[in-house]
Design a protein around this motif. Structure first.
Motif, short mmCIF file in Angstrom:
data_model
loop_
_atom_site.label_atom_id
_atom_site.label_comp_id
_atom_site.label_asym_id
_atom_site.label_seq_id
_atom_site.Cartn_x
_atom_site.Cartn_y
_atom_site.Cartn_z
N ASP A 35 0.84 -1.19 0.00
CA ASP A 35 0.00 0.00 0.00
C ASP A 35 0.88 1.24 0.00
O ASP A 35 1.78 1.38 0.83
CB ASP A 35 -0.91 -0.02 1.23
N THR A 38 0.07 3.24 3.48
CA THR A 38 0.39 2.67 4.79
C THR A 38 1.72 1.91 4.81
O THR A 38 2.26 1.67 5.89
CB THR A 38 -0.71 1.70 5.25
N LYS A 42 -0.61 -5.74 1.04
CA LYS A 42 -2.06 -5.85 0.88
C LYS A 42 -2.48 -7.20 0.31
O LYS A 42 -3.43 -7.81 0.78
CB LYS A 42 -2.57 -4.75 -0.06
N ARG A 63 -3.85 -9.11 4.28
CA ARG A 63 -4.33 -8.25 5.36
C ARG A 63 -4.93 -9.08 6.49
O ARG A 63 -5.53 -10.12 6.25
CB ARG A 63 -5.40 -7.30 4.83
N ASP A 111 -7.82 -0.93 -9.22
CA ASP A 111 -7.80 -0.93 -7.76
C ASP A 111 -9.17 -1.43 -7.33
O ASP A 111 -10.15 -0.70 -7.39
CB ASP A 111 -7.54 0.47 -7.21
N GLU A 113 -10.45 -1.89 -4.57
CA GLU A 113 -11.03 -1.27 -3.38
C GLU A 113 -11.89 -0.06 -3.72
O GLU A 113 -12.82 0.27 -3.00
CB GLU A 113 -9.93 -0.88 -2.40
N GLN A 144 3.29 2.49 -6.54
CA GLN A 144 3.55 1.50 -5.49
C GLN A 144 4.81 0.74 -5.87
O GLN A 144 5.10 0.57 -7.06
CB GLN A 144 2.39 0.51 -5.35
#
Length: 150
Positions: A35, A38, A42, A63, A111, A113, A144
């Motif tokens: 990520d 963070t 992931k 996760r 992505d 999410e 990333q």
């Protein structure tokens, strides 16, 4: 062992080593996506070459969050409502002709999410141990750095 046989063995081993190091300078393989906000791992992504174009699937979540999204409800295409595990998130990535070890040429990355799809560029780094993944929407991008799974 004769000198000729010894020499052929050494040359063969050198070519094998060179071939395996070249093979690592490609996005093909298994990666841990990290990520960009963070720094946490992931997911595990498996990238394969299908007829000269790369595609990548989420093979497992890394996760510990039991509330993490399990389906791509925000997706806008054939992946809408589908499970994220097993989902193809990378499509149509091809080697760039620049010779810079760049993989792009109109490929896309999703992505799951947020359902956003980005034009993607991928560059293997550090002898193929890392993969810089940069997704673009117009002039804006996210980057990333993924780690090759052992």
């Amino acid at each position: 062992m004769t000198h000729t046989h010894f020499f052929k063995t050494i040359v063969g081993l050198a070519l094998l080593a060179a071939g395996s190091s070249f093979a690592q300078m490609t996005p093909v393989g298994t990666w841990h996506s990290i990520d960009d906000k963070t720094g946490e791992a992931k997911a595990e992504i498996q990238i394969v070459d299908k007829d000269g174009a790369l595609s990548g699937r989420v093979v497992k979540s890394l996760r510990n969050d039991p509330n993490a999204k399990k389906t791509c409800d925000d997706c806008k295409d054939d992946r809408k409502g589908k499970d994220i595990i097993g989902m193809e998130i990378i499509r149509g990535v091809k080697p760039d002709s620049s010779g810079e070890n760049l993989w792009a040429n109109g490929g896309k990355i999703l992505d799951p999410e947020n359902g956003k799809e980005y034009t993607v560029k991928m560059v293997p780094l550090e002898g193929g141990k890392k993969l810089q993944v940069r997704g673009y929407i117009g002039p804006f991008y996210r980057t990333q750095t993924w780690l090759r799974a052992q």
